[in-house]
Design an enzyme around this catalytic site. Structure first.
Site, mmCIF file in Angstrom:
data_model
loop_
_atom_site.group_PDB
_atom_site.id
_atom_site.type_symbol
_atom_site.label_atom_id
_atom_site.label_comp_id
_atom_site.label_asym_id
_atom_site.label_seq_id
_atom_site.Cartn_x
_atom_site.Cartn_y
_atom_site.Cartn_z
ATOM 1 C CD GLU A 237 27.096 31.405 37.481
ATOM 2 O OE1 GLU A 237 27.155 30.453 36.681
ATOM 3 O OE2 GLU A 237 27.554 32.523 37.234
ATOM 4 N NE ARG B 11 34.050 32.016 34.394
ATOM 5 C CZ ARG B 11 33.486 31.934 33.186
ATOM 6 N NH1 ARG B 11 32.518 32.760 32.853
ATOM 7 N NH2 ARG B 11 33.873 31.046 32.314
ATOM 8 N N GLY C 158 25.820 34.233 28.520
ATOM 9 C CA GLY C 158 26.707 35.004 27.639
ATOM 10 C C GLY C 158 27.115 34.228 26.400
ATOM 11 C CB ALA C 159 28.967 31.203 25.950
ATOM 12 C CG ASP D 200 25.267 36.123 31.631
ATOM 13 O OD1 ASP D 200 24.112 35.632 31.632
ATOM 14 O OD2 ASP D 200 26.219 35.589 31.038
ATOM 15 C CG ASP E 23 43.882 45.169 31.839
ATOM 16 O OD1 ASP E 23 44.865 44.697 32.452
ATOM 17 O OD2 ASP E 23 43.192 44.510 31.049
ATOM 18 C CG HIS F 82 27.080 31.807 33.245
ATOM 19 N ND1 HIS F 82 28.004 31.409 34.187
ATOM 20 C CD2 HIS F 82 27.804 32.145 32.139
ATOM 21 C CE1 HIS F 82 29.219 31.506 33.684
ATOM 22 N NE2 HIS F 82 29.129 31.946 32.438
HETATM 23 P P1 NAD Z 1 40.941 38.267 28.287
HETATM 24 O O1 NAD Z 1 41.949 37.404 28.949
HETATM 25 O O2 NAD Z 1 41.121 38.603 26.838
HETATM 26 O O3 NAD Z 1 40.844 39.663 29.070
HETATM 27 C C1 NAD Z 1 40.865 39.751 30.472
HETATM 28 C C2 NAD Z 1 41.547 41.068 30.830
HETATM 29 O O4 NAD Z 1 41.480 41.215 32.253
HETATM 30 C C3 NAD Z 1 43.038 41.118 30.449
HETATM 31 O O5 NAD Z 1 43.320 42.267 29.654
HETATM 32 C C4 NAD Z 1 43.752 41.187 31.781
HETATM 33 O O6 NAD Z 1 44.944 41.972 31.740
HETATM 34 C C5 NAD Z 1 42.697 41.840 32.649
HETATM 35 N N1 NAD Z 1 42.917 41.641 34.070
HETATM 36 C C6 NAD Z 1 43.488 40.583 34.716
HETATM 37 N N2 NAD Z 1 43.543 40.821 36.039
HETATM 38 C C7 NAD Z 1 42.994 42.056 36.232
HETATM 39 C C8 NAD Z 1 42.764 42.851 37.376
HETATM 40 N N3 NAD Z 1 43.127 42.439 38.601
HETATM 41 N N4 NAD Z 1 42.154 44.033 37.217
HETATM 42 C C9 NAD Z 1 41.796 44.478 35.970
HETATM 43 N N5 NAD Z 1 42.022 43.791 34.845
HETATM 44 C C10 NAD Z 1 42.590 42.569 34.980
HETATM 45 O O7 NAD Z 1 39.532 37.588 28.558
HETATM 46 P P2 NAD Z 1 38.201 37.771 27.685
HETATM 47 O O8 NAD Z 1 38.173 36.751 26.615
HETATM 48 O O9 NAD Z 1 38.040 39.196 27.347
HETATM 49 O O10 NAD Z 1 37.090 37.324 28.750
HETATM 50 C C11 NAD Z 1 36.741 38.182 29.811
HETATM 51 C C12 NAD Z 1 35.832 37.481 30.798
HETATM 52 O O11 NAD Z 1 34.596 37.148 30.156
HETATM 53 C C13 NAD Z 1 36.373 36.152 31.371
HETATM 54 O O12 NAD Z 1 36.149 36.126 32.778
HETATM 55 C C14 NAD Z 1 35.502 35.119 30.738
HETATM 56 O O13 NAD Z 1 35.380 33.976 31.563
HETATM 57 C C15 NAD Z 1 34.191 35.887 30.619
HETATM 58 N N6 NAD Z 1 33.231 35.287 29.701
HETATM 59 C C16 NAD Z 1 31.953 35.109 30.140
HETATM 60 C C17 NAD Z 1 31.004 34.545 29.331
HETATM 61 C C18 NAD Z 1 29.598 34.389 29.814
HETATM 62 O O14 NAD Z 1 28.951 33.426 29.443
HETATM 63 N N7 NAD Z 1 29.073 35.317 30.591
HETATM 64 C C19 NAD Z 1 31.359 34.129 28.028
HETATM 65 C C20 NAD Z 1 32.652 34.339 27.575
HETATM 66 C C21 NAD Z 1 33.597 34.944 28.427
#
Ligand code: NAD
Length: 307
Positions: free
Chosen positions: A257, A228, A277-278, A252, A170, A275
């Site tokens: 999609e 994503r 996850g939520a 997922d 990260d 998809h």
């Molecule tokens: P968050 O913002 O807390 O964490 C994201 C992390 O990614 C941060 O620590 C950030 O520094 C890091 N990041 C940003 N750019 C980066 C890069 N180039 N390389 C590596 N790391 C990088 O977000 P979160 O709440 O943990 O959510 C994470 C993901 O999960 C999001 O994309 C969200 O949309 C997805 N999500 C998906 C579902 C689903 O239904 N599948 C549900 C909820 C969340």
């Protein structure tokens, strides 16, 4: 106040919204896209989940929109910049889905490690050939997390209870003092046994795990993406699974999609979910109620919940 509800919401959330204004619910309409265009015209609040795309072209038809509320975390289905340029407040519920997506991630890891989907179909087809389903143990292996934010850290906590060590990549985390190893991407990919992706979708993370990066993975590795679509080169991932260049994978989310290439998903150790996850009762209720609270705060002049 007209509230346009574009995606399915929990009934308790609908009740709460009805106490704020007059709700028009187009979530289950057969002609949702046309209804969106016609109903957005005089809506003051627009409530969506992940299925509705609020592009510039759609938003510009909403002459009265004050608030766009996204029940969930990702706002990549909203043209936030354009909305803000029209002085529309955008709000989301970033923490509501976390537990659900984290638990799905753990399920995908375990499924892939033990080929549960493949062996389940095998048995239901009347077979009993156990040698086809030699799995891998997670205990003692390294979990590599890409994007060590909220979801990444919770997955890490859960997988440690399986005896896994954790490393992460990260670039926005400097001077990490925790027990988890902070690695560069290439090193993380080549040294991890399970890789789980939890980045947000940005220009920088688009195709972050490209063909070249996938080639760095161990042949015995498992790759999971519940973040994503488009972050991983999915077509190449499938090719790797077919040619046994990778042990397993779980997806997922997809660049498109629903994904078009599903015929290629058969007979490989790839666990796919649409998809979801939520998609738990708890996450949907919490995301909806958080959004209602955010709407109330914005209407009361509190900008702390705006994106
Ligand atoms: P968050 O913002 O807390 O964490 C994201 C992390 O990614 C941060 O620590 C950030 O520094 C890091 N990041 C940003 N750019 C980066 C890069 N180039 N390389 C590596 N790391 C990088 O977000 P979160 O709440 O943990 O959510 C994470 C993901 O999960 C999001 O994309 C969200 O949309 C997805 N999500 C998906 C579902 C689903 O239904 N599948 C549900 C909820 C969340």
């Amino acid at each position: 106040m007209k509230i346009l509800i574009c995606d399915t919401l929990n009934s308790k959330v609908l009740e709460e919204l009805q106490s704020i204004g007059h709700c028009i619910d187009i979530s289950s309409s057969d002609s949702k896209n046309q209804d969106l265009v016609s109903e957005i015209n005089d809506a003051e609040i627009v409530v969506i989940r992940s299925s509705t795309q609020l592009t510039k072209e759609i938003i510009e038809k909403g002459n009265k929109i004050k608030i766009i509320a996204r029940c969930g975390v990702g706002v990549d289905n909203i043209d936030v910049e354009y909305a803000k340029s029209k002085n529309i407040k955008v709000t989301n519920s970033p923490s509501a889905n976390l537990t659900s997506v984290v638990e799905l991630t753990v399920a995908l890891i375990i499924n892939a490690a033990r080929k549960i989907n493949l062996s389940d179909s095998h048995l239901k087809d009347g077979n009993w050939d156990r040698k086809e389903f030699i799995g891998i143990e997670l205990s003692g292996k390294q979990l590599g997390i890409i994007g060590f934010g909220k979801a990444g850290r919770l997955v890490s906590d859960r997988m440690k209870s399986f005896g896994m060590s954790v490393a992460f990549y990260d670039p926005y985390i400097k001077d990490w003092e925790g027990l988890e190893k902070n690695l560069e991407l290439d090193e993380l990919l080549s040294s991890s046994d399970v890789i789980s992706i939890h980045v947000i979708k940005t220009d920088e993370t688009e195709n972050l795990i490209s063909k070249e990066k996938l080639d760095l993975l161990k042949k015995s590795a498992i790759l999971i993406n519940t973040s994503r679509g488009g972050v991983v080169d999915e077509d190449y991932l499938i090719e790797m699974l077919k040619s046994k260049q990778l042990f397993g994978a779980g997806l997922d989310v997809y660049s498109e999609e629903p994904p078009k290439n599903v015929d290629n998903f058969a007979d490989i150790n790839l666990i796919t979910t649409p998809h979801i996850g939520a998609s738990t009762n708890e996450a949907q209720l919490k995301a909806g109620l958080d959004s209602v609270e955010n709407i109330k705060k914005i209407l009361a002049g509190d900008s702390s919940v705006e994106i």
